[in-house]
Scaffold this motif. Structure first.
Motif, PDB file in Angstrom:
ATOM      1  N   PHE A  80     -11.041 -11.359  -9.985  1.00 49.34           N
ATOM      2  CA  PHE A  80      -9.628 -11.715 -10.101  1.00 49.34           C
ATOM      3  C   PHE A  80      -8.918 -10.627 -10.892  1.00 49.34           C
ATOM      4  O   PHE A  80      -9.172 -10.444 -12.074  1.00 49.34           O
ATOM      5  N   PHE A  81      -8.061  -9.871 -10.207  1.00 49.62           N
ATOM      6  CA  PHE A  81      -7.258  -8.842 -10.859  1.00 49.62           C
ATOM      7  C   PHE A  81      -5.968  -9.490 -11.329  1.00 49.62           C
ATOM      8  O   PHE A  81      -5.269 -10.144 -10.552  1.00 49.62           O
ATOM      9  N   MET A  82      -5.671  -9.309 -12.606  1.00 48.29           N
ATOM     10  CA  MET A  82      -4.577 -10.059 -13.221  1.00 48.29           C
ATOM     11  C   MET A  82      -3.937  -9.256 -14.333  1.00 48.29           C
ATOM     12  O   MET A  82      -4.434  -8.206 -14.726  1.00 48.29           O
ATOM     13  N   GLY A 120       2.644 -15.783 -16.193  1.00 47.23           N
ATOM     14  CA  GLY A 120       2.518 -17.167 -15.757  1.00 47.23           C
ATOM     15  C   GLY A 120       1.663 -17.356 -14.523  1.00 47.23           C
ATOM     16  O   GLY A 120       0.836 -18.263 -14.461  1.00 47.23           O
ATOM     17  N   VAL A 121       1.849 -16.484 -13.522  1.00 45.57           N
ATOM     18  CA  VAL A 121       1.096 -16.669 -12.283  1.00 45.57           C
ATOM     19  C   VAL A 121      -0.380 -16.333 -12.467  1.00 45.57           C
ATOM     20  O   VAL A 121      -1.247 -16.972 -11.860  1.00 45.57           O
ATOM     21  N   SER A 122      -0.674 -15.362 -13.326  1.00 41.88           N
ATOM     22  CA  SER A 122      -2.082 -15.094 -13.646  1.00 41.88           C
ATOM     23  C   SER A 122      -2.684 -16.310 -14.340  1.00 41.88           C
ATOM     24  O   SER A 122      -3.797 -16.736 -14.024  1.00 41.88           O
ATOM     25  N   GLY A 123      -1.937 -16.896 -15.278  1.00 41.48           N
ATOM     26  CA  GLY A 123      -2.406 -18.073 -16.006  1.00 41.48           C
ATOM     27  C   GLY A 123      -2.649 -19.260 -15.097  1.00 41.48           C
ATOM     28  O   GLY A 123      -3.643 -19.983 -15.251  1.00 41.48           O
ATOM     29  N   GLN A 124      -1.751 -19.474 -14.126  1.00 37.96           N
ATOM     30  CA  GLN A 124      -1.932 -20.587 -13.180  1.00 37.96           C
ATOM     31  C   GLN A 124      -3.220 -20.423 -12.378  1.00 37.96           C
ATOM     32  O   GLN A 124      -3.973 -21.381 -12.173  1.00 37.96           O
ATOM     33  N   THR A 125      -3.466 -19.214 -11.927  1.00 33.97           N
ATOM     34  CA  THR A 125      -4.662 -18.974 -11.116  1.00 33.97           C
ATOM     35  C   THR A 125      -5.920 -19.114 -11.954  1.00 33.97           C
ATOM     36  O   THR A 125      -6.922 -19.679 -11.491  1.00 33.97           O
ATOM     37  N   VAL A 126      -5.898 -18.626 -13.201  1.00 30.45           N
ATOM     38  CA  VAL A 126      -7.036 -18.804 -14.114  1.00 30.45           C
ATOM     39  C   VAL A 126      -7.339 -20.292 -14.285  1.00 30.45           C
ATOM     40  O   VAL A 126      -8.499 -20.709 -14.242  1.00 30.45           O
ATOM     41  N   ASP A 177     -12.960 -10.730 -14.318  1.00 32.31           N
ATOM     42  CA  ASP A 177     -11.528 -10.461 -14.394  1.00 32.31           C
ATOM     43  C   ASP A 177     -11.297  -8.968 -14.575  1.00 32.31           C
ATOM     44  O   ASP A 177     -12.119  -8.264 -15.150  1.00 32.31           O
ATOM     45  N   GLY A 178     -10.190  -8.504 -14.030  1.00 33.97           N
ATOM     46  CA  GLY A 178      -9.779  -7.109 -14.175  1.00 33.97           C
ATOM     47  C   GLY A 178      -8.355  -7.074 -14.678  1.00 33.97           C
ATOM     48  O   GLY A 178      -7.451  -7.590 -14.026  1.00 33.97           O
ATOM     49  N   ASN A 179      -8.151  -6.492 -15.858  1.00 32.39           N
ATOM     50  CA  ASN A 179      -6.830  -6.451 -16.483  1.00 32.39           C
ATOM     51  C   ASN A 179      -6.071  -5.216 -16.009  1.00 32.39           C
ATOM     52  O   ASN A 179      -6.353  -4.099 -16.440  1.00 32.39           O
ATOM     53  N   VAL A 180      -5.094  -5.423 -15.140  1.00 30.44           N
ATOM     54  CA  VAL A 180      -4.329  -4.297 -14.607  1.00 30.44           C
ATOM     55  C   VAL A 180      -3.379  -3.702 -15.642  1.00 30.44           C
ATOM     56  O   VAL A 180      -2.920  -2.573 -15.480  1.00 30.44           O
ATOM     57  N   LEU A 181      -3.072  -4.450 -16.712  1.00 26.22           N
ATOM     58  CA  LEU A 181      -2.196  -3.912 -17.754  1.00 26.22           C
ATOM     59  C   LEU A 181      -2.917  -2.857 -18.594  1.00 26.22           C
ATOM     60  O   LEU A 181      -2.286  -1.990 -19.189  1.00 26.22           O
ATOM     61  N   ILE A 195       0.484  -8.502  -8.136  1.00 27.09           N
ATOM     62  CA  ILE A 195      -0.645  -8.943  -8.944  1.00 27.09           C
ATOM     63  C   ILE A 195      -0.279 -10.359  -9.386  1.00 27.09           C
ATOM     64  O   ILE A 195       0.880 -10.587  -9.714  1.00 27.09           O
ATOM     65  N   PRO A 196      -1.162 -11.314  -9.423  1.00 26.27           N
ATOM     66  CA  PRO A 196      -2.614 -11.232  -9.345  1.00 26.27           C
ATOM     67  C   PRO A 196      -3.140 -11.194  -7.915  1.00 26.27           C
ATOM     68  O   PRO A 196      -2.430 -11.519  -6.971  1.00 26.27           O
ATOM     69  N   GLN A 197      -4.432 -10.815  -7.824  1.00 20.50           N
ATOM     70  CA  GLN A 197      -5.137 -10.778  -6.546  1.00 20.50           C
ATOM     71  C   GLN A 197      -6.561 -11.294  -6.743  1.00 20.50           C
ATOM     72  O   GLN A 197      -7.241 -10.899  -7.676  1.00 20.50           O
ATOM     73  N   LEU A 198      -6.988 -12.163  -5.822  1.00 21.62           N
ATOM     74  CA  LEU A 198      -8.338 -12.722  -5.871  1.00 21.62           C
ATOM     75  C   LEU A 198      -9.155 -12.190  -4.697  1.00 21.62           C
ATOM     76  O   LEU A 198      -8.676 -12.185  -3.557  1.00 21.62           O
ATOM     77  N   TYR A 199     -10.382 -11.774  -5.006  1.00 17.65           N
ATOM     78  CA  TYR A 199     -11.335 -11.306  -4.002  1.00 17.65           C
ATOM     79  C   TYR A 199     -12.586 -12.158  -4.075  1.00 17.65           C
ATOM     80  O   TYR A 199     -13.060 -12.472  -5.163  1.00 17.65           O
ATOM     81  N   VAL A 200     -13.123 -12.532  -2.909  1.00 17.98           N
ATOM     82  CA  VAL A 200     -14.374 -13.274  -2.830  1.00 17.98           C
ATOM     83  C   VAL A 200     -15.271 -12.542  -1.842  1.00 17.98           C
ATOM     84  O   VAL A 200     -14.889 -12.330  -0.688  1.00 17.98           O
ATOM     85  N   LYS A 201     -16.444 -12.156  -2.315  1.00 22.87           N
ATOM     86  CA  LYS A 201     -17.425 -11.420  -1.496  1.00 22.87           C
ATOM     87  C   LYS A 201     -16.772 -10.218  -0.802  1.00 22.87           C
ATOM     88  O   LYS A 201     -16.995  -9.962   0.371  1.00 22.87           O
ATOM     89  N   GLY A 202     -15.943  -9.495  -1.560  1.00 27.46           N
ATOM     90  CA  GLY A 202     -15.311  -8.289  -1.044  1.00 27.46           C
ATOM     91  C   GLY A 202     -14.076  -8.518  -0.198  1.00 27.46           C
ATOM     92  O   GLY A 202     -13.419  -7.576   0.216  1.00 27.46           O
ATOM     93  N   GLU A 203     -13.738  -9.780   0.054  1.00 29.63           N
ATOM     94  CA  GLU A 203     -12.596 -10.113   0.918  1.00 29.63           C
ATOM     95  C   GLU A 203     -11.388 -10.488   0.069  1.00 29.63           C
ATOM     96  O   GLU A 203     -11.482 -11.324  -0.831  1.00 29.63           O
ATOM     97  N   PHE A 204     -10.236  -9.870   0.363  1.00 27.23           N
ATOM     98  CA  PHE A 204      -8.992 -10.229  -0.324  1.00 27.23           C
ATOM     99  C   PHE A 204      -8.569 -11.618   0.128  1.00 27.23           C
ATOM    100  O   PHE A 204      -8.427 -11.871   1.316  1.00 27.23           O
TER     101      PHE A 204
END
Length: 105
Positions: A11-13, A23-29, A41-45, A63-72
């Protein structure tokens, strides 16, 4: 070979999973924590190259972006919709990603 290939769920956030910085990063977390998924997690800041690189990699401008098994998978709105419909649990199960709690619609 970056984090998307080395980890099942990434999860890039803005910020990190302990201290989300938007806020949107927090919601997804909260969604990921609620269903009990292990993720990197990957902190883009903290890394401008990562911030631009992940947008280029996914061809997704935000941003944010979630990847599962290499898939966006998507950003906050998509993850929230998948969670509310229960689809996120089905998707993760199909990808053999363990969850502590299955989300129910």
């Amino acid at each position: 070979d970056g984090p998307v290939k080395r980890n099942d769920v990434v999860f890039f956030m803005k910020g990190n999973k302990t201290v989300p910085q938007c806020g949107v990063s927090g919601q997804t977390v909260r969604v990921l924590d609620y269903i009990g998924v292990e993720y990197k997690d990957g902190n883009v800041l903290a890394d401008e190259e990562l911030r631009q690189g992940i947008k280029d990699y996914s061809n997704w401008p935000t941003i944010p972006q979630l990847y599962v098994k290499g898939e966006f998978v998507g950003g906050c709105d998509i993850i929230r919709e998948m969670f509310q419909s229960g689809e996120i649990s089905t998707f993760l199960t199909e990808k053999d990603i363990p969850q502590q709690r299955v989300a129910q619609a």
